[in-house]
Design a protein around this motif. Structure first.
Motif, short mmCIF file in Angstrom:
data_model
loop_
_atom_site.label_atom_id
_atom_site.label_comp_id
_atom_site.label_asym_id
_atom_site.label_seq_id
_atom_site.Cartn_x
_atom_site.Cartn_y
_atom_site.Cartn_z
N UNK A 103 0.82 -1.22 0.00
CA UNK A 103 0.00 0.00 0.00
C UNK A 103 0.85 1.26 0.00
N UNK A 104 1.93 1.22 -0.77
CA UNK A 104 2.79 2.38 -0.90
C UNK A 104 3.77 2.59 0.24
N UNK A 105 3.81 1.67 1.20
CA UNK A 105 4.69 1.78 2.36
C UNK A 105 5.74 0.68 2.35
N UNK A 106 6.98 1.04 2.63
CA UNK A 106 8.08 0.07 2.59
C UNK A 106 8.31 -0.55 3.98
N UNK A 107 8.53 -1.86 3.97
CA UNK A 107 8.79 -2.61 5.19
C UNK A 107 10.04 -3.47 5.02
N UNK A 108 10.77 -3.65 6.10
CA UNK A 108 11.86 -4.63 6.11
C UNK A 108 11.24 -6.02 6.33
N UNK A 109 11.62 -6.96 5.50
CA UNK A 109 11.09 -8.31 5.67
C UNK A 109 11.80 -9.04 6.80
N UNK A 110 11.15 -10.09 7.29
CA UNK A 110 11.77 -10.94 8.31
C UNK A 110 11.76 -12.38 7.82
N UNK A 111 12.64 -13.17 8.39
CA UNK A 111 12.60 -14.61 8.20
C UNK A 111 12.86 -15.23 9.57
#
Length: 277
Positions: A178-186
């Motif tokens: 939705x136009x917002x950047x997130x750092x992914x996790x694993x």
């Protein structure tokens, strides 16, 4: 007659303008930007950058029976390039003695508190201690184990989190939702100990919950044996032990903050749902 008419008209004009003046006078007294003021930093972060998206992702639910979390850092000096560069001007630093993964502990603690949990942060700089004692990088979990075990013997915890940073670059550790950047996790699970299945099930539930909030923010659960990794990661000490790889070397603190809000919420929801099991 004319003066009387002017007085009457002036009186009615005053009555007409009075409501407008009642609204405008407070704004004039404090400046024209009063209605534009917003609360910019309701939650503190070690690097003093908090975005409004963080506060949107966290709900302040009251939990009747709060649970206890232990947060620690096996690879305590893992760093994020943008944060190190912003604070010190040094570029492309993968490890830093002070601007590192340990700095997110305050933010995580506050998000967990909003979700009804209490957090103890293990005050142990494992990589600094390794350097002082001559331990090699691959011995990090061995060095951390007696410290972690002693803490677990002193207090019972419901969830244990070993927080890391992935070594992958931005394009492989970042999503846009939705136009917002997130750092992914694993989530990494050691597959060669008796608690393996418990930790795997808990990790999968957290991953699923996170992806329900922000699709693909979690890359899933990665089980590792001695052939592909440590194999245990000290997760045999608890059946609700999480090893979280938070973002990668090129993620920004804004992206990290947003993901921490989702991570803490997801863990809290999963724990609450699992209490009766």
């Amino acid at each position: 007659m004319r003066k009387t008419l002017q007085k009457v008209l002036s009186f009615y004009l005053f009555l007409f303008l009075l409501p407008i003046l009642m609204i405008k006078l407070p704004m004039l007294a404090f400046g024209t930007n009063v209605t534009q003021q917003v609360e910019k930093s309701p939650i503190a972060y070690a690097a003093n950058v908090v975005t409004k998206e963080v506060t949107k992702e966290v709900t302040t639910e009251t939990v009747e029976d709060p649970f206890d979390i232990l947060l620690y850092f096996t690879h305590s000096h893992e760093a994020f390039h943008p944060i190190v560069e912003k604070s010190s001007g040094i570029k492309a630093v993968n490890y830093h003695p002070s601007k590192n993964i340990m700095n997110v502990s305050a933010l995580l603690t506050q998000h967990f508190q909003l979700n009804g949990a209490s957090v103890d942060v293990l005050p142990y700089d494992n990589m600094q201690e390794m350097k002082a004692s001559g331990h090699k990088f691959h011995e990090a979990y061995t060095k951390m184990r007696p410290v972690l075990k002693k803490q677990l013997e002193s207090k019972k915890y419901d969830v244990i989190i070993d927080l890391h940073r992935d070594s992958l670059k931005r394009e492989r550790t970042t999503i846009v939702s939705n136009g917002t950047e997130y750092a992914q996790i694993i989530l990494v699970v050691g597959a060669e100990h008796k608690n393996y299945k418990f930790n795997e099930a808990f990790s999968k539930a957290v991953s699923k919950e996170m992806n329900g909030m922000v699709p693909s923010i979690s890359k899933g659960v990665l089980a590792k044996t001695h052939d592909t990794g440590n194999g245990i990661y000290n997760q045999d000490l608890s059946d609700r032990s999480l090893l979280v790889e938070l973002g990668g070397i090129e993620n920004t603190e804004e992206e990290i903050n947003r993901t921490i809000a989702i991570l803490s919420k997801a863990i809290s929801v999963v724990f609450e749902n699992s209490k009766g099991n």
